[in-house]
Design a protein around this motif. Sequence first.
Motif, PDB file in Angstrom:
ATOM      1  N   GLN A  38       0.856  -1.181   0.000  1.00  0.00           N
ATOM      2  CA  GLN A  38       0.000   0.000   0.000  1.00  0.00           C
ATOM      3  C   GLN A  38       0.900   1.240   0.000  1.00  0.00           C
ATOM      4  OE1 GLN A  38      -2.121   1.150   3.598  1.00  0.00           O
ATOM      5  NE2 GLN A  38      -4.031   1.271   2.437  1.00  0.00           N
ATOM      6  N   TYR A  92       2.439   2.786   5.623  1.00  0.00           N
ATOM      7  CA  TYR A  92       2.237   4.206   5.906  1.00  0.00           C
ATOM      8  C   TYR A  92       3.278   4.752   6.878  1.00  0.00           C
ATOM      9  CZ  TYR A  92      -0.427   8.529   6.761  1.00  0.00           C
ATOM     10  OH  TYR A  92      -0.830   9.838   6.844  1.00  0.00           O
ATOM     11  N   VAL A 107       0.767  -2.880   4.626  1.00  0.00           N
ATOM     12  CA  VAL A 107       0.616  -1.470   4.998  1.00  0.00           C
ATOM     13  C   VAL A 107       2.003  -0.897   5.279  1.00  0.00           C
ATOM     14  CG1 VAL A 107      -0.391   0.130   6.663  1.00  0.00           C
ATOM     15  CG2 VAL A 107      -1.678  -1.894   5.924  1.00  0.00           C
ATOM     16  N   ARG A 165      -6.894  -0.918  -0.398  1.00  0.00           N
ATOM     17  CA  ARG A 165      -7.535  -1.693   0.666  1.00  0.00           C
ATOM     18  C   ARG A 165      -8.795  -2.378   0.138  1.00  0.00           C
ATOM     19  NH1 ARG A 165     -11.858  -0.954   3.908  1.00  0.00           N
ATOM     20  NH2 ARG A 165     -12.277   1.086   2.954  1.00  0.00           N
ATOM     21  N   ARG A 224      -4.698   4.782  -1.553  1.00  0.00           N
ATOM     22  CA  ARG A 224      -4.519   3.851  -0.440  1.00  0.00           C
ATOM     23  C   ARG A 224      -5.827   3.128  -0.091  1.00  0.00           C
ATOM     24  NH1 ARG A 224      -0.516   7.396   0.979  1.00  0.00           N
ATOM     25  NH2 ARG A 224      -1.921   8.990   1.808  1.00  0.00           N
ATOM     26  N   PRO A 230       2.707   4.505   0.584  1.00  0.00           N
ATOM     27  CA  PRO A 230       2.651   5.388   1.742  1.00  0.00           C
ATOM     28  C   PRO A 230       2.744   6.875   1.429  1.00  0.00           C
ATOM     29  CG  PRO A 230       4.868   4.564   1.514  1.00  0.00           C
ATOM     30  CD  PRO A 230       4.060   3.923   0.405  1.00  0.00           C
ATOM     31  N   TRP A 250      -3.385  10.486  -3.302  1.00  0.00           N
ATOM     32  CA  TRP A 250      -2.806   9.509  -2.373  1.00  0.00           C
ATOM     33  C   TRP A 250      -3.849   8.884  -1.441  1.00  0.00           C
ATOM     34  CZ3 TRP A 250       1.285   8.805  -4.904  1.00  0.00           C
ATOM     35  CH2 TRP A 250       2.127   9.833  -5.327  1.00  0.00           C
ATOM     36  N   SER A 291      -4.556  -0.257   8.269  1.00  0.00           N
ATOM     37  CA  SER A 291      -4.644   0.464   7.006  1.00  0.00           C
ATOM     38  C   SER A 291      -5.449   1.741   7.180  1.00  0.00           C
ATOM     39  CB  SER A 291      -5.328  -0.414   5.951  1.00  0.00           C
ATOM     40  OG  SER A 291      -5.630   0.334   4.790  1.00  0.00           O
ATOM     41  N   SER A 292      -5.045   2.780   6.464  1.00  0.00           N
ATOM     42  CA  SER A 292      -5.899   3.961   6.339  1.00  0.00           C
ATOM     43  C   SER A 292      -7.169   3.550   5.611  1.00  0.00           C
ATOM     44  CB  SER A 292      -5.170   5.059   5.567  1.00  0.00           C
ATOM     45  OG  SER A 292      -4.790   4.582   4.283  1.00  0.00           O
TER      46      SER A 292
END
Length: 463
Positions: A288, A323, A321, A308, A304, A290, A300, A452-453
């Motif tokens: 993913q 980030y 992930v 997901r 992301r 970052p 961005w 994850s975001s």
Amino acid sequence: MKMKKTLLIISYLSSLGSLFADVKLAPIFADHMVLQRDMPVPIWGTADADEKVEVSFAGQTLATQADAEGNWKVKFEPLESSKVGADLRVAGSNTITLKNVVVGEVWLCSGQSNMAGRFNEQKGRRMDPAVFESDVSGLRFLTRQGWRELNERSQSQISAVAFYFAYELYQQLDVPVGLLQRYNSATPIQAWMPKEKAEEIRQELGIPAGWNDVHEIRNPGVQFEDKIADIIPVAMRGVIWYQGERNAKAKTGWEYDRLLAFHIKTWRDLWAVKAGGAKRDFPFYYVQVPTQETPVDAEWPWLRDRMRRALDLSPNTGMAVFYDYGPSLHPDNKEPAGQRLALWALANDYGKDIVYSGPLLDEVKYADGKAILSFKHVGGGLKNKSGEKQLKFFEIAGPDGNYQPALAEIVGDTVVVSNESITEPANVRYLFRKPSPDAELSLINAAGLPASSFMTDDNKPAR
């Protein structure tokens, strides 16, 4: 006169020789290579039309005949892993012998610049010398110049992400690991699909002609034809992928979940058709992205979140992930990315009983002016990385879509999110776009892997 006759004879014999093509192997097959264990292994190449070809390896000898175009292919029965190099022999009008061929686990490593990033001593990126204190000759990788065994001299030719992924497997599995390196910087996902398939998904998603990104190396199909087409249908365990930055910059980040799912299906279908067997949903694990800056208007956050969401659109996929190693376009430390990819493979493909993912949003319920979030991969429990009671970087919105900073706290295996000014919450997001981009995050699981975001709305970014 005698000299002229001699030259004519030589010329005639040479022309006869040109009528017969030497048996050749596809370029992917070379000395020091790794063949995939425990599954059928296609071997292919070219020869004269109708020429008989015999291929021998590990006690198996297979015979075939080239077709009218000179193409031939055989398929070995599943091979057992072997650390001891052996010869692979191909015989037709001539004989080819590949030396030091081993059998183990093979992975395709593809994407753009972050997958392409290698160890470079001038830039302060060098492999830990402790790696070479044990035998790593069974960790091998394919370059444009052929297969290489890993050593202190060859380390500058291996992708850093791919190395950290493979090194985890090599240590845990104790079998050879081969990496098929196929990547190119600044390339979007559509460049890695066949041109006609890229056009199909472009029209389906309503993406403008030209993909907002006209550049030769980024054109649909270009990277596929240059780097992927000639290795299909090589036997491999699966794919690791680090790509997406170019699509975020070109305003196709919001569509990336469907682009990625389509891309994965396309590759799986092509492998099945060319291998002449049933379709196999081979593992496809990706990083993913970052990045949070450069440029600031790139998509961005949507990229992301769509990465997901893509997990639910394609079977046998996984996401590392990363980030906490942003916000730059090219994170210096690629080790966590490779290691987190390896966790997915070790758990899902090699049966290791480990926590292999950080928390992934599963369900959202709204009650009493609050949003209650549940997660997959809680890994022994949810935690705040800083140890504080309140989680950071959560936002909540009402029906008007106006997001406000939220109070968020862990309650059992859920996160409860609220803002006293919003009595009817409708959407929640986490790690969206920080005013000052940095790698700080809040929610992790007990194994230390970051969540994850995400965003729960489906709003398209302004374009």
